[in-house]
Design an enzyme around this catalytic site. Structure first.
Site, PDB file in Angstrom:
ATOM      1  CG  ASN A   6      -1.885   1.797   1.625  1.00  6.02           C
ATOM      2  OD1 ASN A   6      -1.618   1.991   0.162  1.00  6.02           O
ATOM      3  ND2 ASN A   6      -2.487   1.300   2.488  1.00  6.02           N
ATOM      4  CD1 TRP A   7       3.842   1.067  -2.878  1.00  8.69           C
ATOM      5  CD2 TRP A   7       3.953   2.274  -4.192  1.00  8.69           C
ATOM      6  NE1 TRP A   7       4.886   0.763  -3.600  1.00  8.69           N
ATOM      7  CE2 TRP A   7       5.347   1.259  -4.590  1.00  8.69           C
ATOM      8  CE3 TRP A   7       4.039   3.368  -5.246  1.00  8.69           C
ATOM      9  CZ2 TRP A   7       6.114   0.807  -5.270  1.00  8.69           C
ATOM     10  CZ3 TRP A   7       5.491   3.324  -6.407  1.00  8.69           C
ATOM     11  CH2 TRP A   7       6.071   1.677  -6.507  1.00  8.69           C
ATOM     12  CE  LYS A   8      -0.327   3.311   4.454  1.00  7.33           C
ATOM     13  NZ  LYS A   8      -0.312   3.122   6.471  1.00  7.33           N
ATOM     14  CG  HIS A  88      -6.096   1.814   4.743  1.00 12.26           C
ATOM     15  ND1 HIS A  88      -5.456   3.212   6.341  1.00 12.26           N
ATOM     16  CD2 HIS A  88      -5.185   1.178   5.122  1.00 12.26           C
ATOM     17  CE1 HIS A  88      -4.384   2.843   6.258  1.00 12.26           C
ATOM     18  NE2 HIS A  88      -4.140   1.792   5.577  1.00 12.26           N
ATOM     19  CD  GLU A 171      -3.714  -2.965   7.021  1.00 13.41           C
ATOM     20  OE1 GLU A 171      -2.609  -2.982   5.819  1.00 13.41           O
ATOM     21  OE2 GLU A 171      -4.367  -1.578   6.910  1.00 13.41           O
ATOM     22  N   GLY A 177       2.078   1.976  11.066  1.00 12.57           N
ATOM     23  CA  GLY A 177       3.139   2.874  11.419  1.00 12.57           C
ATOM     24  C   GLY A 177       3.654   3.388  12.714  1.00 12.57           C
ATOM     25  CB  SER A 208       4.400  -2.553  12.171  1.00 14.11           C
ATOM     26  OG  SER A 208       3.639  -1.050  13.028  1.00 14.11           O
ATOM     27  N   GLY A 228       2.777  -1.077   4.379  1.00 11.88           N
ATOM     28  CA  GLY A 228       2.665   0.225   3.863  1.00 11.88           C
ATOM     29  C   GLY A 228       3.958   0.536   3.986  1.00 11.88           C
TER      30      GLY A 228
HETATM   31  P1  PGA Z   1       2.859   0.252   7.833  1.00  9.40           P
HETATM   32  O1  PGA Z   1       1.289   0.448   6.152  1.00  9.40           O
HETATM   33  O2  PGA Z   1       2.856  -1.158   6.933  1.00  9.40           O
HETATM   34  O3  PGA Z   1       3.332   1.103   7.330  1.00  9.40           O
HETATM   35  O4  PGA Z   1       2.513  -0.007   8.983  1.00  9.40           O
HETATM   36  C1  PGA Z   1       0.295  -0.827   6.622  1.00  9.40           C
HETATM   37  C2  PGA Z   1      -0.822   0.476   6.293  1.00  9.40           C
HETATM   38  O5  PGA Z   1      -1.342   1.462   6.510  1.00  9.40           O
HETATM   39  O6  PGA Z   1      -1.744  -0.859   5.000  1.00  9.40           O
END
Ligand code: PGA
Length: 247
Positions: A6-8, A88, A171, A177, A208, A228
């Protein structure tokens, strides 16, 4: 297991090209089916041309209209998407998306024969009553999930993903994060809870996931990771896949 990135809103055009230049040196042709990318919408066609599975990070809950700045699931489908992320926590808590919005999007995505990847999770304060929270977040699906199997084109699907109509990404909010992750038994309990009601559904974990912890998080019941921050680094992203594959 599938490894989804997920590149956001974290990658630009040049960065995406550099990522793929590196990533394509690492990934073998026969392994390409193990990855899904959720890029920012304008980068979608790069992944279609590179023949990776990909999906949109969001859609609007209508197919068409005077809706400046929004994107339709029909457009993503036309461009070759297979998946669509829904619900999300950043959409829920930054943009105020409600379960009602997500329900509408879920139906639209299925009607367009894409696979919804529905994100659910509990906050830190809800952690010790998470089953209740998760059951509530899943309860409406029974009404909105119209299909046992989606009427999609099988050639656009990873081999083991033909007999499903959606994916759940667990999640926990306290994990995204933060570097915090659930224990394997916590994760297994959640997967069992989800599969009790939806036996054919695939369950991903996100929050994470890193090179350091991916192996310890991967368990028999888990079908994939939604990653992420570590997904924007080709070596980390590929490294996670390699670790999982070799165990
Ligand atoms: P993260 O994000 O791996 O940076 O914790 C995961 C996500 O939000 O899908």
């Amino acid at each position: 297991m599938l490894i989804a990135g997920n590149w956001k809103m974290n990658m630009g055009y040049q960065q995406a090209l550099s990522f793929l230049l590196e990533f394509n040196k690492l990934v073998k042709k026969e392994d390409k089916d193990s990855f899904i990318f959720f890029p920012p919408a304008p980068l979608s066609l790069i992944f279609e041309k590179e023949k990776f599975y990909w999906g949109s990070q969001n859609i609007y809950q209508k197919i068409k209209g005077a809706l400046t700045g929004e994107n339709s699931v029909q457009l993503f489908k036309e461009m070759g998407a297979t998946f669509c992320l829904l619900g999300h926590s950043e959409r829920r808590y930054i943009f105020g998306e409600t379960d009602v919005d997500i329900e509408k999007k879920f139906s639209l995505v299925q009607e367009q024969a894409l696979i919804p990847v529905l994100c659910i999770g509990e906050s830190l304060s809800e952690r010790f009553q998470k089953n209740k929270v998760l059951i509530k977040k899943l309860s409406w699906i029974k009404q909105y999930n119209k299909y046992e199997k989606l009427p999609f084109h099988p050639e656009k699907l990873p081999p083991d993903f033909k007999d499903l109509s959606f994916i759940v990404a667990y999640e926990p909010l306290w994990s995204i994060g933060t570097g915090e992750i659930p224990s394997v038994s916590e994760l297994e309990d959640v997967i069992s809870l989800i599969k009790e009601d939806f036996p054919t559904v695939k369950v991903f974990y996100g929050g994470s996931v890193s090179l350091e912890n991916a192996l310890s998080l991967s368990c028999d019941k888990l079908d994939g990771f939604l990653i992420g921050s570590e997904s924007v680094n080709p070596h980390s992203f590929y490294g996670i896949y390699k670790q999982i594959k070799s165990c």
